[in-house]
Design an enzyme around this catalytic site. Structure first.
Site, PDB file in Angstrom:
ATOM      1  N   HIS A  81      22.982   8.009  28.206  1.00  0.00           N
ATOM      2  CA  HIS A  81      22.605   9.419  28.054  1.00  0.00           C
ATOM      3  C   HIS A  81      21.559   9.851  29.085  1.00  0.00           C
ATOM      4  O   HIS A  81      21.384  11.032  29.321  1.00  0.00           O
ATOM      5  CB  HIS A  81      22.165   9.737  26.616  1.00  0.00           C
ATOM      6  CG  HIS A  81      20.758   9.386  26.273  1.00  0.00           C
ATOM      7  ND1 HIS A  81      20.404   8.247  25.599  1.00  0.00           N
ATOM      8  CD2 HIS A  81      19.605  10.037  26.503  1.00  0.00           C
ATOM      9  CE1 HIS A  81      19.101   8.212  25.419  1.00  0.00           C
ATOM     10  NE2 HIS A  81      18.581   9.291  25.965  1.00  0.00           N
ATOM     11  N   ASP A 128      25.674   3.510  24.402  1.00  0.00           N
ATOM     12  CA  ASP A 128      24.684   4.232  25.210  1.00  0.00           C
ATOM     13  C   ASP A 128      24.020   3.285  26.218  1.00  0.00           C
ATOM     14  O   ASP A 128      22.834   2.968  26.105  1.00  0.00           O
ATOM     15  CB  ASP A 128      23.653   4.871  24.270  1.00  0.00           C
ATOM     16  CG  ASP A 128      22.793   5.899  24.969  1.00  0.00           C
ATOM     17  OD1 ASP A 128      23.058   6.217  26.142  1.00  0.00           O
ATOM     18  OD2 ASP A 128      21.831   6.377  24.323  1.00  0.00           O
ATOM     19  N   GLY A 225      11.538  10.335  26.153  1.00  0.00           N
ATOM     20  CA  GLY A 225      11.006   9.863  27.433  1.00  0.00           C
ATOM     21  C   GLY A 225      10.969   8.344  27.507  1.00  0.00           C
ATOM     22  O   GLY A 225      10.797   7.775  28.566  1.00  0.00           O
ATOM     23  N   SER A 227      13.568   6.689  26.365  1.00  0.00           N
ATOM     24  CA  SER A 227      14.989   6.357  26.469  1.00  0.00           C
ATOM     25  C   SER A 227      15.305   5.544  27.703  1.00  0.00           C
ATOM     26  O   SER A 227      14.731   5.770  28.771  1.00  0.00           O
ATOM     27  CB  SER A 227      15.826   7.624  26.562  1.00  0.00           C
ATOM     28  OG  SER A 227      16.123   8.079  25.284  1.00  0.00           O
ATOM     29  N   GLY A 228      16.273   4.647  27.539  1.00  0.00           N
ATOM     30  CA  GLY A 228      16.700   3.836  28.665  1.00  0.00           C
ATOM     31  C   GLY A 228      15.846   2.603  28.847  1.00  0.00           C
ATOM     32  O   GLY A 228      16.254   1.643  29.483  1.00  0.00           O
TER      33      GLY A 228
HETATM   34  N1  ARG Z   1      16.619  10.134  23.289  1.00  0.00           N
HETATM   35  C1  ARG Z   1      15.232   9.880  23.522  1.00  0.00           C
HETATM   36  C2  ARG Z   1      14.949   9.882  24.993  1.00  0.00           C
HETATM   37  O1  ARG Z   1      15.817  10.234  25.730  1.00  0.00           O
HETATM   38  C3  ARG Z   1      14.759   8.616  22.913  1.00  0.00           C
HETATM   39  C4  ARG Z   1      14.552   8.807  21.517  1.00  0.00           C
HETATM   40  C5  ARG Z   1      14.113   7.597  20.825  1.00  0.00           C
HETATM   41  N2  ARG Z   1      13.673   8.087  19.583  1.00  0.00           N
HETATM   42  C6  ARG Z   1      13.218   7.331  18.632  1.00  0.00           C
HETATM   43  N3  ARG Z   1      12.779   7.917  17.565  1.00  0.00           N
HETATM   44  N4  ARG Z   1      13.172   6.042  18.761  1.00  0.00           N
HETATM   45  O2  ARG Z   1      13.851   9.666  25.435  1.00  0.00           O
END
Ligand code: ARG
Length: 284
Positions: A81, A128, A225, A227-228
């Site tokens: 994503h 993902d 932030g 993520s990844g």
């Molecule tokens: N989708 C979010 C990102 O792109 C990460 C979210 C992770 N959230 C969580 N509650 N662990 O940064």
């Protein structure tokens, strides 16, 4: 998917955007970084890199080995994503702790190819995971090192301490990512329990593709932030092993809603194939 700050401000959605997050990540709490964590010790997560566009951080990623012997690597693993919407102008910064003050050990290189998993589904956030090939290799050093991948199909035990680190947004209502790398420890949770918690949100947790980690009382989690970036567990010889890639959550650190990670051990053949394909140098 990266953050669309305009969206955060206007609609109150916390998005590292992406189709997945619209439904999944619509939250009331805006802009915590790694929630409930502490600042990482400088250089203690040498595989953790910042992916940036126009010099601003949007996602994390992890350096992996591309050969048993080379002291460099041109591949990082991240979330699908993070790169699904395109990656023009993508750069990757390694060996950095404080993004505002990169320091002597920092290496920044351009991403030249991104490959996300062919079965990645932005609606369900299934699969993902993605790899990014860099324009030139990151040289291993005191502050730049790869992280071990798990064995293919390796089972992640329930209730073991895992660590997630990243440069998420810094504060409630924040517009900025955390300048310094933050980390937090979260236990892995049995699939059954994760699936039950998310069922109440109408979200399907796939046991093969996803791994949940967090405390039932909440309080500690990854957030937008992050993520990844890596979720790692110490393996044999006490070495960190990349068992998860930060994927999504509902809000951040809410009780009963653990962070969801891509389950890396089930993507090892796919990752290895990509590494092989991407290492073939194009010849004229
Ligand atoms: N989708 C979010 C990102 O792109 C990460 C979210 C992770 N959230 C969580 N509650 N662990 O940064």
């Amino acid at each position: 998917m990266r953050f669309v700050l305009g969206v955060v401000v206007a609609v109150g959605l916390v998005g590292c955007g992406g189709p997945d997050v619209q439904g999944v990540d619509a939250v009331e709490r805006i802009g915590q970084e790694i929630v409930g964590g502490v600042e990482a010790r400088q250089g203690s997560h040498p595989w953790n890199v910042s992916m940036q566009q126009q010099g601003s951080h949007f996602c994390g990623a992890s350096i992996i080995r591309v050969s048993a012997t080379k002291n460099e690597s041109d591949i990082v693993v991240t979330a699908a994503h993070c790169v699904y919407d395109g990656t023009s102008g993508l750069t990757v910064s390694a060996g950095v702790h404080d993004l505002g003050r990169p320091g002597a050990g920092a290496q920044t290189v351009r991403g030249v190819r991104t490959v996300y998993h062919p079965a990645y589904d932005p609606d369900t956030t299934m699969n993902d995971i993605a790899v990014v090939k860099l324009e030139k290799p990151l040289k291993f050093s005191a502050t730049v090192q790869p992280i071990l991948l798990p064995l293919a199909g390796e089972t992640v035990p329930d209730n073991v301490e895992a660590t997630v680190a990243g440069w998420g947004l810094t504060r409630e209502g924040g517009y900025d990512t955390s300048p310094v790398l933050m980390q937090v420890g979260v236990p892995t949770i049995a699939h059954r329990q994760v699936a039950a918690s998310y069922r109440s949100q109408g979200i399907h947790i796939d046991p093969y593709a996803m791994l949940g980690a967090g405390y039932s009382q909440g309080g500690k989690d990854a957030c937008q932030g992050d993520s990844g970036g890596p979720l790692f567990i110490l393996g044999a010889q006490g070495k960190p092993v990349l068992q998860g890639v930060v994927s999504f959550g509902v809000g951040c650190a809410r009780p009963g809603l653990p962070g969801i990670y891509a389950r890396v051990s089930n993507y090892i053949p796919w990752i290895n194939t990509q590494v092989r394909l991407l290492s073939v140098t194009a010849r004229p």
